[in-house]
Scaffold this active site. Sequence first.
Site, short mmCIF file in Angstrom:
data_model
loop_
_atom_site.label_atom_id
_atom_site.label_comp_id
_atom_site.label_asym_id
_atom_site.label_seq_id
_atom_site.Cartn_x
_atom_site.Cartn_y
_atom_site.Cartn_z
N HIS A 51 28.56 -52.44 72.72
CA HIS A 51 28.40 -51.15 73.38
C HIS A 51 26.92 -50.82 73.30
O HIS A 51 26.20 -51.35 72.43
CB HIS A 51 29.22 -50.07 72.67
CG HIS A 51 30.70 -50.30 72.78
ND1 HIS A 51 31.52 -50.43 71.70
CD2 HIS A 51 31.47 -50.44 73.88
CE1 HIS A 51 32.76 -50.65 72.12
NE2 HIS A 51 32.76 -50.66 73.44
N ASP A 54 25.86 -49.95 69.96
CA ASP A 54 25.88 -51.02 68.96
C ASP A 54 24.51 -51.68 68.92
O ASP A 54 24.09 -52.22 67.91
CB ASP A 54 26.91 -52.12 69.32
CG ASP A 54 28.36 -51.62 69.26
OD1 ASP A 54 28.68 -50.80 68.38
OD2 ASP A 54 29.16 -52.07 70.11
N GLU A 176 36.73 -53.24 83.22
CA GLU A 176 37.86 -53.56 82.32
C GLU A 176 38.97 -52.54 82.55
O GLU A 176 38.91 -51.41 82.05
CB GLU A 176 37.41 -53.53 80.86
CG GLU A 176 38.55 -53.86 79.89
CD GLU A 176 38.12 -53.91 78.42
OE1 GLU A 176 36.91 -53.89 78.14
OE2 GLU A 176 39.01 -53.96 77.57
N GLU A 212 41.86 -57.53 79.70
CA GLU A 212 42.36 -57.53 78.32
C GLU A 212 43.88 -57.70 78.37
O GLU A 212 44.59 -56.94 79.05
CB GLU A 212 41.99 -56.22 77.61
CG GLU A 212 42.61 -56.15 76.23
CD GLU A 212 42.02 -55.11 75.30
OE1 GLU A 212 40.80 -54.83 75.39
OE2 GLU A 212 42.78 -54.58 74.49
N HIS A 215 45.99 -54.59 77.79
CA HIS A 215 45.92 -53.57 78.84
C HIS A 215 46.84 -53.94 80.00
O HIS A 215 47.47 -53.07 80.61
CB HIS A 215 44.49 -53.41 79.36
CG HIS A 215 43.53 -52.90 78.31
ND1 HIS A 215 42.21 -52.65 78.59
CD2 HIS A 215 43.70 -52.59 77.02
CE1 HIS A 215 41.61 -52.21 77.50
NE2 HIS A 215 42.49 -52.16 76.53
N ASP A 250 47.72 -48.71 72.03
CA ASP A 250 46.95 -49.94 72.21
C ASP A 250 46.78 -50.64 70.87
O ASP A 250 46.03 -50.20 70.01
CB ASP A 250 45.58 -49.53 72.79
CG ASP A 250 44.78 -50.71 73.28
OD1 ASP A 250 45.23 -51.85 73.11
OD2 ASP A 250 43.70 -50.47 73.84
N ASP A 252 46.00 -54.05 70.01
CA ASP A 252 44.98 -55.09 69.76
C ASP A 252 45.42 -56.08 68.69
O ASP A 252 44.68 -56.41 67.76
CB ASP A 252 43.62 -54.46 69.37
CG ASP A 252 43.03 -53.62 70.48
OD1 ASP A 252 43.40 -53.82 71.65
OD2 ASP A 252 42.19 -52.75 70.18
N ASP A 285 39.50 -59.25 71.57
CA ASP A 285 39.40 -57.83 71.22
C ASP A 285 40.59 -57.54 70.32
O ASP A 285 41.63 -57.06 70.79
CB ASP A 285 39.40 -56.97 72.50
CG ASP A 285 38.83 -55.58 72.25
OD1 ASP A 285 38.46 -55.27 71.10
OD2 ASP A 285 38.75 -54.77 73.21
C1 XUL Z 1 39.42 -50.18 74.77
C2 XUL Z 1 38.74 -51.44 74.79
C3 XUL Z 1 37.28 -51.43 74.51
C4 XUL Z 1 36.50 -52.16 75.54
C5 XUL Z 1 35.02 -52.15 75.39
O1 XUL Z 1 40.79 -50.26 74.81
O2 XUL Z 1 39.36 -52.46 74.97
O3 XUL Z 1 37.07 -52.04 73.30
O4 XUL Z 1 36.87 -53.49 75.47
O5 XUL Z 1 34.50 -50.90 75.56
MN MN Z 2 38.82 -54.52 75.47
#
Ligand code: XUL
Ligand code: MN
Length: 346
Positions: A51, A54, A176, A212, A215, A250, A252, A285
Amino acid sequence: MNPPVDYKFSFGPWNISEGADPFGPEVRPAFPHEEKFALYRPLGFEGVQFHDDDVVPGLDDLSPDQMLNKAAEVKAMLANQGLTPEFVAPRLWFDPRTVDGGYTSNSASDRAYAWDRTKKCIDIARAIGCKAIVLWLSREGTYIREAKDARLAYQRLLETLDAMLSHDAEIEIWIEPKPNEPTDQAYVPTIGHAIALAYASKDPTRVKGLIESAHALLAGLDPSDEMAFALAHDKLGSVHLNDQNGLKYDQDKNFGAANLRVAFNQVRVLEEAGYGRRGEFIGLDVKAMRTQAGSPVTAHLANSREFFLLLVEKYRSMDASLVTQYREARDYEALEHYLVRHLLGA
Ligand code: XUL
Ligand code: MN
């Protein structure tokens, strides 16, 4: 025949976390941000996803010179560690001025902040030698449908893409998509929406998507089909492989940990398309479980990478002629029987 792809892996520093979730604070000792970069190579990763803050913490309070000096330091640090910056994403979901979205906010001054921050993100990306900007359009959506004019919001998103492409003649934008969270409904929920925006933009070759897995699953879609759609248009900039156990928050989770066959199919589609041959990264991620002790906690990254590579082996050791034969005979029962046995090592 093309030689097999030797995959390169990436993740973002936020994937090494202290276990905070919406219901509780950190549960592990903090691990310093600047020390995370030394962990990449030993874990088998060479790409860093960033980001903007970051790269340059507290960037809203810095002068342009201070911002670019810090970015130059990070560029040198990455070179020393043998790391490549994969992308930079503007973090547009932390600031009070983005509570109702940035580019699609009803407030002109909030939109101006979002645009200013986006330009800074692009300038930071260039300063660290990176051409890709990821747009996770986190709060570009609504909590109630009547809150915004959705048609106008989509026009504003397109104007933003065009303005970004004009601000820098070389950057690529990777959208994304995510259907919900933190808003109730997001404006660009699927890769189809993202790619429609790409084609409508002033330079469609420079607008792509980042998919992702979780997602896509949260949108009720199959990640491998989403990836295939982007690949068919040569618009898969990168991936965020992970997993998701149904329609929850979410999660992950580790890649392949909840839906092994769904994970296999993502690997299959990427392999079939030769994804990675032009240097594209396998981005992960993934979040460590809150229950995990220690600092830093990194096993989830090594494990997800290993699961990916094991699934690549499964794909490469599959009898492709049998698959063709079953497809031609339209014997999908036999195809599934063969595939599941193969995945089970039977
Ligand atoms: C949010 C997500 C973030 C993006 C980067 O769900 O996946 O980590 O990948 O901003
Ligand atoms: Mn992501």
